[in-house]
Design a protein around this motif. Sequence first.
Motif, short mmCIF file in Angstrom:
data_model
loop_
_atom_site.label_atom_id
_atom_site.label_comp_id
_atom_site.label_asym_id
_atom_site.label_seq_id
_atom_site.Cartn_x
_atom_site.Cartn_y
_atom_site.Cartn_z
N SER A 1 -58.63 -23.78 41.57
CA SER A 1 -58.93 -22.46 41.00
C SER A 1 -60.40 -22.34 40.57
O SER A 1 -60.84 -21.25 40.23
CB SER A 1 -58.04 -22.19 39.79
OG SER A 1 -58.29 -23.16 38.77
N ARG A 2 -61.12 -23.47 40.58
CA ARG A 2 -62.51 -23.53 40.12
C ARG A 2 -62.62 -23.06 38.66
O ARG A 2 -63.58 -22.40 38.26
CB ARG A 2 -63.44 -22.71 41.02
CG ARG A 2 -63.42 -23.20 42.44
CD ARG A 2 -64.49 -22.66 43.36
NE ARG A 2 -65.20 -21.49 42.99
CZ ARG A 2 -65.19 -20.34 43.68
NH1 ARG A 2 -64.44 -20.22 44.77
NH2 ARG A 2 -65.91 -19.32 43.30
N VAL A 3 -61.64 -23.45 37.87
CA VAL A 3 -61.59 -23.10 36.45
C VAL A 3 -61.86 -24.35 35.62
O VAL A 3 -61.33 -25.43 35.92
CB VAL A 3 -60.22 -22.50 36.07
CG1 VAL A 3 -60.05 -22.43 34.55
CG2 VAL A 3 -60.07 -21.11 36.68
N ILE A 4 -62.69 -24.21 34.60
CA ILE A 4 -62.92 -25.29 33.63
C ILE A 4 -62.17 -24.94 32.36
O ILE A 4 -62.38 -23.87 31.77
CB ILE A 4 -64.42 -25.47 33.35
CG1 ILE A 4 -65.11 -26.10 34.57
CG2 ILE A 4 -64.63 -26.34 32.11
CD1 ILE A 4 -66.60 -26.28 34.40
N ARG A 5 -61.28 -25.85 31.95
CA ARG A 5 -60.46 -25.62 30.75
C ARG A 5 -60.98 -26.51 29.63
O ARG A 5 -61.21 -27.70 29.82
CB ARG A 5 -58.99 -25.92 31.04
CG ARG A 5 -58.42 -25.05 32.16
CD ARG A 5 -56.93 -25.29 32.37
NE ARG A 5 -56.41 -24.44 33.44
CZ ARG A 5 -56.30 -24.82 34.71
NH1 ARG A 5 -56.66 -26.06 35.05
NH2 ARG A 5 -55.86 -23.99 35.62
N SER B 1 -54.55 -31.13 23.51
CA SER B 1 -55.24 -32.03 22.60
C SER B 1 -56.48 -32.68 23.23
O SER B 1 -57.30 -33.23 22.52
CB SER B 1 -54.29 -33.13 22.13
OG SER B 1 -53.78 -33.86 23.24
N GLY B 2 -56.59 -32.62 24.55
CA GLY B 2 -57.71 -33.28 25.23
C GLY B 2 -59.01 -32.51 25.11
O GLY B 2 -59.10 -31.46 24.47
N ARG B 3 -60.04 -33.09 25.76
CA ARG B 3 -61.35 -32.44 25.73
C ARG B 3 -61.41 -31.29 26.72
O ARG B 3 -61.71 -30.16 26.36
CB ARG B 3 -62.46 -33.46 26.05
CG ARG B 3 -62.71 -34.49 24.98
CD ARG B 3 -63.85 -35.42 25.41
NE ARG B 3 -65.12 -34.71 25.49
CZ ARG B 3 -66.17 -35.15 26.18
NH1 ARG B 3 -66.10 -36.26 26.88
NH2 ARG B 3 -67.30 -34.46 26.21
N GLY B 4 -61.17 -31.58 27.98
CA GLY B 4 -61.25 -30.54 28.98
C GLY B 4 -60.91 -31.06 30.35
O GLY B 4 -60.66 -32.25 30.55
N GLU B 5 -60.91 -30.15 31.33
CA GLU B 5 -60.62 -30.53 32.71
C GLU B 5 -61.17 -29.47 33.65
O GLU B 5 -61.33 -28.31 33.28
CB GLU B 5 -59.12 -30.70 32.94
CG GLU B 5 -58.33 -29.41 32.78
CD GLU B 5 -56.85 -29.58 33.10
OE1 GLU B 5 -56.41 -30.73 33.19
OE2 GLU B 5 -56.16 -28.55 33.24
#
Length: 299
Positions: free
Chosen positions: A97-101, A88-92
């Motif tokens: 892992s250098r991953v943007i979710r 439900s959030g915006r992102g992280e």
Amino acid sequence: QEAEKQAAKADTGTDEAAKVYAELRAVETEAAASIFAAGGQRVSATQARLAAKVYSAMIEQVAEAEGISPAEAAKAYGVAEFQQVETSGRGEFDPASRVIRMGQSSDATTALHELTHWFTDVSFRLDQKGSAYGKQQFDRLLTRWNLTREQWDGMDLAARRPFLEDISYNAEEYFASGQAPSAELKGLFDKLRSFIVNVYRNVRAMLVAGYRDETGQELKPISPELRDFFDRMLASEQAIEIERATREGAARLSDEAAKAITTLDERYRHLGGSRFLLLHRPRVWNPREGVWMAHERKR
């Protein structure tokens, strides 16, 4: 591909510069596709390309600081992937892992917010390696927060979070300001301002409220140190100095021109009304011709 290579060489002047340009374009293209896919219907293709251009500028600064190519910088330090997640959030941003979710509440500003988190993490990593660029960037943040390195090192992630969010929330306002750190990025900043204002309407109020909800604290305004951090995140020292000198010089010239117009109006006031206007078109650097020229002069 050959035509694009020749065009790049024509724009940049040398084979080496053309190679750098081509690698940055490749980084940008890959990032745009990944951001667009992760954003789903909440991020347009145009917005994804704008965020990718920001990322490409960040990669360029990391590459120059490390003395490596943009492709090598992207491989060693870059975002591994933008992922769409059912949260439900915006992102992280996940440093491990250098991953943007990007979550269900994300939009194009989320990519900019999380890219700033990524770049901040890269700055810390460069500082730990002994990089002069990394140290300068980290020192700017410590000055902003009035912290020592020992105090920062003694904090866990929960304690650091308000400080890290301070950077990324203010970065969104920085991108919405329209005030680019270099002449080359002016067009990009104009477009960023347009879509960020469209998302937030009242940018500062929305960011202050979001930061308060997330951290329970008040978001401080952008300080000179933080602005310097953001500027160097995207542009070289030389490009920043040129742009600042140009901006200051243009302001002085505009003031003098405005005074001259007022003098003319007063001189000919007996003829009735205001008869003189100041029409000013700002100069921009044209790297292909190697000159400063009025914006859109050729049209």
